[in-house]
Design a protein around this motif. Sequence first.
Motif, PDB file in Angstrom:
ATOM      1  N   GLU A 239       4.883 -23.585 -24.181  1.00 53.25           N
ATOM      2  CA  GLU A 239       4.082 -22.374 -24.397  1.00 53.25           C
ATOM      3  C   GLU A 239       2.772 -22.456 -23.611  1.00 53.25           C
ATOM      4  N   LEU A 240       2.166 -23.642 -23.546  1.00 50.12           N
ATOM      5  CA  LEU A 240       0.935 -23.815 -22.773  1.00 50.12           C
ATOM      6  C   LEU A 240       1.186 -23.537 -21.295  1.00 50.12           C
ATOM      7  N   LEU A 241       2.342 -23.958 -20.809  1.00 51.95           N
ATOM      8  CA  LEU A 241       2.719 -23.690 -19.425  1.00 51.95           C
ATOM      9  C   LEU A 241       2.725 -22.188 -19.150  1.00 51.95           C
ATOM     10  N   HIS A 242       3.405 -21.440 -19.981  1.00 54.47           N
ATOM     11  CA  HIS A 242       3.549 -20.002 -19.731  1.00 54.47           C
ATOM     12  C   HIS A 242       2.247 -19.240 -19.943  1.00 54.47           C
ATOM     13  N   ARG A 243       1.513 -19.585 -20.994  1.00 57.41           N
ATOM     14  CA  ARG A 243       0.251 -18.870 -21.241  1.00 57.41           C
ATOM     15  C   ARG A 243      -0.811 -19.271 -20.209  1.00 57.41           C
ATOM     16  N   GLY A 244      -0.775 -20.522 -19.755  1.00 57.81           N
ATOM     17  CA  GLY A 244      -1.708 -20.939 -18.726  1.00 57.81           C
ATOM     18  C   GLY A 244      -1.465 -20.225 -17.414  1.00 57.81           C
ATOM     19  N   VAL A 245      -0.202 -20.121 -17.020  1.00 58.79           N
ATOM     20  CA  VAL A 245       0.140 -19.414 -15.790  1.00 58.79           C
ATOM     21  C   VAL A 245      -0.182 -17.932 -15.923  1.00 58.79           C
ATOM     22  N   GLU A 246       0.035 -17.387 -17.103  1.00 58.18           N
ATOM     23  CA  GLU A 246      -0.334 -15.994 -17.369  1.00 58.18           C
ATOM     24  C   GLU A 246      -1.835 -15.781 -17.142  1.00 58.18           C
ATOM     25  N   THR A 247      -2.645 -16.705 -17.636  1.00 61.18           N
ATOM     26  CA  THR A 247      -4.098 -16.617 -17.465  1.00 61.18           C
ATOM     27  C   THR A 247      -4.484 -16.788 -15.997  1.00 61.18           C
ATOM     28  N   ALA A 248      -3.806 -17.715 -15.315  1.00 61.73           N
ATOM     29  CA  ALA A 248      -4.065 -17.926 -13.886  1.00 61.73           C
ATOM     30  C   ALA A 248      -3.720 -16.680 -13.077  1.00 61.73           C
ATOM     31  N   HIS A 249      -2.670 -15.981 -13.482  1.00 62.98           N
ATOM     32  CA  HIS A 249      -2.284 -14.760 -12.764  1.00 62.98           C
ATOM     33  C   HIS A 249      -3.384 -13.709 -12.842  1.00 62.98           C
ATOM     34  N   GLN A 250      -3.972 -13.559 -14.018  1.00 64.25           N
ATOM     35  CA  GLN A 250      -5.070 -12.600 -14.167  1.00 64.25           C
ATOM     36  C   GLN A 250      -6.290 -13.036 -13.358  1.00 64.25           C
ATOM     37  N   THR A 251      -6.551 -14.347 -13.341  1.00 64.55           N
ATOM     38  CA  THR A 251      -7.683 -14.865 -12.565  1.00 64.55           C
ATOM     39  C   THR A 251      -7.455 -14.656 -11.072  1.00 64.55           C
ATOM     40  N   TRP A 252      -6.232 -14.893 -10.634  1.00 64.86           N
ATOM     41  CA  TRP A 252      -5.907 -14.732  -9.214  1.00 64.86           C
ATOM     42  C   TRP A 252      -6.086 -13.276  -8.764  1.00 64.86           C
ATOM     43  N   LYS A 253      -5.750 -12.346  -9.625  1.00 64.43           N
ATOM     44  CA  LYS A 253      -5.947 -10.934  -9.282  1.00 64.43           C
ATOM     45  C   LYS A 253      -7.414 -10.653  -8.975  1.00 64.43           C
ATOM     46  N   LEU A 254      -8.304 -11.205  -9.784  1.00 65.57           N
ATOM     47  CA  LEU A 254      -9.737 -11.036  -9.546  1.00 65.57           C
ATOM     48  C   LEU A 254     -10.176 -11.769  -8.276  1.00 65.57           C
ATOM     49  N   PHE A 255      -9.767 -13.031  -8.182  1.00 66.11           N
ATOM     50  CA  PHE A 255     -10.175 -13.876  -7.060  1.00 66.11           C
ATOM     51  C   PHE A 255      -9.734 -13.277  -5.721  1.00 66.11           C
ATOM     52  N   SER A 256      -8.489 -12.857  -5.644  1.00 70.16           N
ATOM     53  CA  SER A 256      -7.925 -12.389  -4.382  1.00 70.16           C
ATOM     54  C   SER A 256      -8.305 -10.951  -4.045  1.00 70.16           C
ATOM     55  N   SER A 257      -8.970 -10.260  -4.977  1.00 68.41           N
ATOM     56  CA  SER A 257      -9.383  -8.878  -4.703  1.00 68.41           C
ATOM     57  C   SER A 257     -10.570  -8.822  -3.745  1.00 68.41           C
ATOM     58  N   THR A 258     -11.244  -9.948  -3.563  1.00 70.00           N
ATOM     59  CA  THR A 258     -12.350 -10.018  -2.602  1.00 70.00           C
ATOM     60  C   THR A 258     -11.779 -10.160  -1.192  1.00 70.00           C
ATOM     61  N   PRO A 259     -12.171  -9.304  -0.269  1.00 70.21           N
ATOM     62  CA  PRO A 259     -11.658  -9.392   1.102  1.00 70.21           C
ATOM     63  C   PRO A 259     -11.854 -10.787   1.697  1.00 70.21           C
ATOM     64  N   GLY A 260     -10.819 -11.278   2.350  1.00 73.71           N
ATOM     65  CA  GLY A 260     -10.871 -12.594   2.960  1.00 73.71           C
ATOM     66  C   GLY A 260     -10.379 -13.711   2.066  1.00 73.71           C
ATOM     67  N   TRP A 261      -9.959 -13.372   0.827  1.00 76.41           N
ATOM     68  CA  TRP A 261      -9.507 -14.391  -0.109  1.00 76.41           C
ATOM     69  C   TRP A 261      -8.134 -14.084  -0.685  1.00 76.41           C
ATOM     70  N   GLY A 262      -7.303 -13.424   0.120  1.00 67.04           N
ATOM     71  CA  GLY A 262      -5.915 -13.214  -0.261  1.00 67.04           C
ATOM     72  C   GLY A 262      -5.078 -14.445   0.046  1.00 67.04           C
ATOM     73  N   ALA A 263      -3.821 -14.407  -0.379  1.00 68.77           N
ATOM     74  CA  ALA A 263      -2.934 -15.557  -0.202  1.00 68.77           C
ATOM     75  C   ALA A 263      -2.810 -15.976   1.256  1.00 68.77           C
TER      76      ALA A 263
END
Length: 347
Positions: A239-263
């Motif tokens: 459960e920690l695996l799935h909820r942690g990745v879920e939280t990381a996904h939301q963080t990545w959306k914020l992080f990568s929304s800044t130009p120049g910081w996409g995948a």
Amino acid sequence: MISYSKVCLDTFGYELPPRTLTSEDIENRLAEVYERLKLPQGRLELMSGIRERRLWPDGTRPSEAATMAGEAVFANGDIDRTAVECLIFTSVSRDMMEPATASFVHNALGLPCTCLIFDISNACLGFLDGMVMLANMIELGQVQNGLVVSGETAEELLESTIMALIDNRNLSRKTIKPAFASLTIGSGSVGLFMRKCGDAETKPKLVHGAWQANTAHSDLCHGNQAGGKSTLMETDSEELLHRGVETAHQTWKLFSSTPGWGAEDIDGFFCHQVGTAHARLLFDTLGLELDKNFETLASFGNVGSVSAPITLARAIEENVYRPGHKGALLGIGSGINCLMLGIEWGK
């Protein structure tokens, strides 16, 4: 989100403990438990991807481990320790409840009395949080530099877990699961000297960051004193695996929304090393190339707050992360918290 323009990651240093404990060694000690529960040999390494982890000599304190990393920083860089303005200790492991473990490290390193010192505790995210706190002070002009250190000591947790499993005659395949994560932990220490950028900076710069908290799931990983000096943890790993990745996904959306910081913009990822299944699910969910993930997991195990920064330090040492690259530190800690930091290294 946060952004910085004045913060340099000047010098890393780390110390690897002298003892090696393999996953096979652990399973040999648990042979009777494995036989009773009909668990296949090799299960620990197969499920975690961890071949071995490192351990300190018995009795090593977190402050002693962190001091070794601090000394490695000074040995690696042209740094005047008498001019260090801030020291932040960030481990899960601490010497004692009071005083702050930073006080022991400060004294052992011979830092000046004008140096601001304190501890930060946030599970496996502590070091990255320490970087943010120090970066904020540098950006605001409150200090010109500082040292972040972490020293994790897994020996007590590993030994307590192994003995508890051996002594528990009522274990089943189901009830042994909460102890599994504790067998993946390793020891180590890391330090980072950060400072205000120079006019023609040649070192990596901390420039970007984002975070998310998902504390509805703070019950998934608990570590407590179990009587005397015994320390035990209970972790719902799946459960920690799935909820942690879920939280990381939301963080990545914020992080990568800044130009120049996409995948596509990032050359390398330096993550909190938990397990191979975790890395695969994380990179698949975030839509990232697994080949960009620099790993230390197989040799170090999960080193708590040391894990992500020591992975970056090794990548720099091995010339995997180098001038001209953008990198991302990615940490997920029980709680659940996630923090991503963007680092840019000019040519």
